[in-house]
Design an enzyme around this catalytic site. Structure first.
Site, short mmCIF file in Angstrom:
data_model
loop_
_atom_site.label_atom_id
_atom_site.label_comp_id
_atom_site.label_asym_id
_atom_site.label_seq_id
_atom_site.Cartn_x
_atom_site.Cartn_y
_atom_site.Cartn_z
N CYS A 68 -0.59 -2.31 1.80
CA CYS A 68 -1.56 -3.40 1.90
C CYS A 68 -2.34 -3.54 0.59
O CYS A 68 -1.74 -3.85 -0.44
CB CYS A 68 -2.47 -3.20 3.11
SG CYS A 68 -3.31 -4.71 3.59
N HIS B 228 1.40 -3.00 7.46
CA HIS B 228 0.92 -1.64 7.73
C HIS B 228 1.98 -0.85 8.51
O HIS B 228 2.01 -0.92 9.72
CB HIS B 228 -0.37 -1.71 8.54
CG HIS B 228 -1.54 -2.15 7.74
ND1 HIS B 228 -2.32 -1.27 7.03
CD2 HIS B 228 -2.04 -3.37 7.50
CE1 HIS B 228 -3.27 -1.94 6.39
NE2 HIS B 228 -3.12 -3.21 6.66
N GLU C 37 2.00 2.19 9.13
CA GLU C 37 1.33 3.17 9.98
C GLU C 37 0.88 2.56 11.31
O GLU C 37 0.48 3.28 12.21
CB GLU C 37 0.15 3.82 9.22
CG GLU C 37 -1.12 2.99 9.09
CD GLU C 37 -1.08 1.92 8.00
OE1 GLU C 37 0.02 1.64 7.47
OE2 GLU C 37 -2.13 1.34 7.69
#
Lengths: 251, 203
Positions: B80, B185, B187
């Site tokens: 990001c 993202h 994650e």
């Protein structure tokens, strides 16, 4: 194509998952961590978790507990309740939140929105707005719906956008927990005046209600609680239903 | 050991846990000297370009990052804002800001098309444009989770290895030698995201 999000909301109070009606008569649903685990396994699009007591008890967010929640959560997590300083946003992000909702404190000082957006980027600031219909106007309330403000929702929504809110979480207090459907008039009033994503909340009782919020209300995402807590309906089935009605969802 | 750069403005909790879940030995550190001990580097990021670069500077990260990422070619993943800061210049925040300059390009605000709004938030498709180990086991056009208003415009189109259909087209994965940057993202992108992180750990 960007997918329309279906977002379960979890309200918590002392480690307990609760749900009320019209922001009152809270009933205990379960402990919260098992609920988070279930949503994680089901790969929901996103999750919103709000501590409904923090502002009322005049305390800042409980970072330790948020950290416990986020350990179970590998989906985007928005956390709210009691956020009244820019530093609280930082600590929540550190505890595992991906986005932070701010509600009551913005009425005291709108700079919390702009300063947080400057520092962390507007994309992680979700302004939460709780609204009641009074005569023909939609009026904003703060402190978990207990305190009326002077703001009409259209004006407040625009002000939040101008100050850097990245999304609006728009809740109808009148519909909350009733499962009678979202207030599409409220949604239209707000979605017609702002250019940031609006998440509809309050009143969802079935999948068609979600469709109405998206199609008539022009919401960008829908959030719901009771439908998932108290019925057999699930986010996945909701998405299948919406897909059949040409709404782009992630399956 | 994988070092996650802690310059004060990231979703560090999420980042650390997902890497651990993927089997990595993770060290989240605010001490730039740790980079010398790293086998991999993750540059995460939530925030604005200007603030991000300010924090990297004031934390003393710039030179150690250049040494490890460019001279020592340690595999590095920018996520990001961490991806955007790989660029030469960014236009978010108070002024035009110099970036790390690891992958040539500039970071500009997205221009929404009719019916689109900003930020670009939610799940969207990642269209793979080139073969790369980072995509191993990930289907083309899989959905990943995005939340951003600015995007990386690479100078050399060969550095763009995936795009996403929004605001015309966003470059959402850039790569150059030992460096990969992803706009989304991983994650927070559940199974596909974890697969991407595992792929990075194996690079």
């Amino acid at each position: 194509m960007l997918k329309t999000r279906i977002i379960p909301t979890l309200l918590w109070k002392n480690y307990t998952l609760v749900k009320g009606k019209k922001f009152d008569s809270w009933r205990r649903v379960s402990t919260i961590i098992p609920a988070i685990k279930v949503y994680n396994t089901r790969q929901v699009d996103e999750l919103i978790i709000v501590d409904i007591m923090a502002t009322l008890e005049n305390r800042e967010p409980d970072y330790v507990t948020v950290n416990d929640f986020s350990k179970e959560c590998f989906m985007p997590l928005t956390v709210g309740g009691g956020v009244s300083k820019v530093d609280h946003v930082k600590k929540l992000l550190r505890a595992g939140a991906d986005k932070v909702t701010i509600n009551s404190s913005a009425f005291e000082d709108i700079n919390i929105i702009s300063e947080s957006a400057d520092k962390f980027g507007r994309q992680c600031i979700v302004a939460s707005v709780d609204v009641k219909k009074i005569n023909d106007d939609y009026i904003c309330f703060k402190s978990s719906g207990t305190v009326q403000t002077e703001w009409k929702v259209q004006d407040w929504a625009k002000k939040l956008e101008e100050n850097g809110a990245g999304e609006l979480l728009l809740t109808s207090i009148d519909r909350d927990g009733t499962m009678e459907g979202y207030d599409t008039d409220l949604l239209k009033r707000v979605t017609s005046v702002v250019n940031i994503p609006v998440i509809a909340q309050g009143g969802c009782g079935n999948y068609e209600h979600m469709f109405e919020a998206l199609d008539t209300g022009k919401a960008h995402a829908v959030s719901a609680a009771s439908i998932f807590h108290f019925t057999e309906q699930t986010p996945l089935e909701a998405k299948k239903y919406l897909k059949n009605k040409d709404i782009n969802v992630r399956l | 050991m994988i070092v996650v750069v802690d310059y004060g403005m990231s979703n560090l909790g999420s980042m650390m846990r997902s890497l651990e879940e993927c089997g990595a030995e993770v060290c989240v550190s605010d001490d730039p000297s740790m980079l010398a001990k790293s086998s991999k580097i993750v540059l995460p990021g939530v925030g604005s370009f200007f603030e991000g670069m300010q924090c990297l500077k004031s934390g003393g990260w710039i030179e150690p990052l250049k040494t490890e990422v460019i001279s020592n070619e340690i595999p590095t993943l920018g996520i990001c804002l961490g991806m955007q800061m790989l660029a030469d210049i960014g236009y978010e925040g108070k002024e035009k800001t110099e970036g790390l300059g690891f992958i040539s390009g500039e970071v500009h605000k997205l221009v929404p098309q009719p019916g689109e709004c900003l930020p670009h938030v939610g799940w969207n498709e990642v269209h793979q444009q080139a073969e790369h180990n980072i995509f191993k086991g990930i289907e083309d056009k899989k959905d990943f989770y995005f939340v951003h208003s600015y995007h990386f415009q690479a100078q050399d189109s060969d550095d763009v290895i995936a795009t996403t259909p929004y605001c015309n087209k966003i470059s959402t994965v850039v790569a150059k030698s030992n460096i990969v940057g992803v706009q989304f993202h991983p994650e927070k992108s559940q199974l596909s995201g974890f697969q991407l992180l595992k792929n990075f750990l194996e690079i």
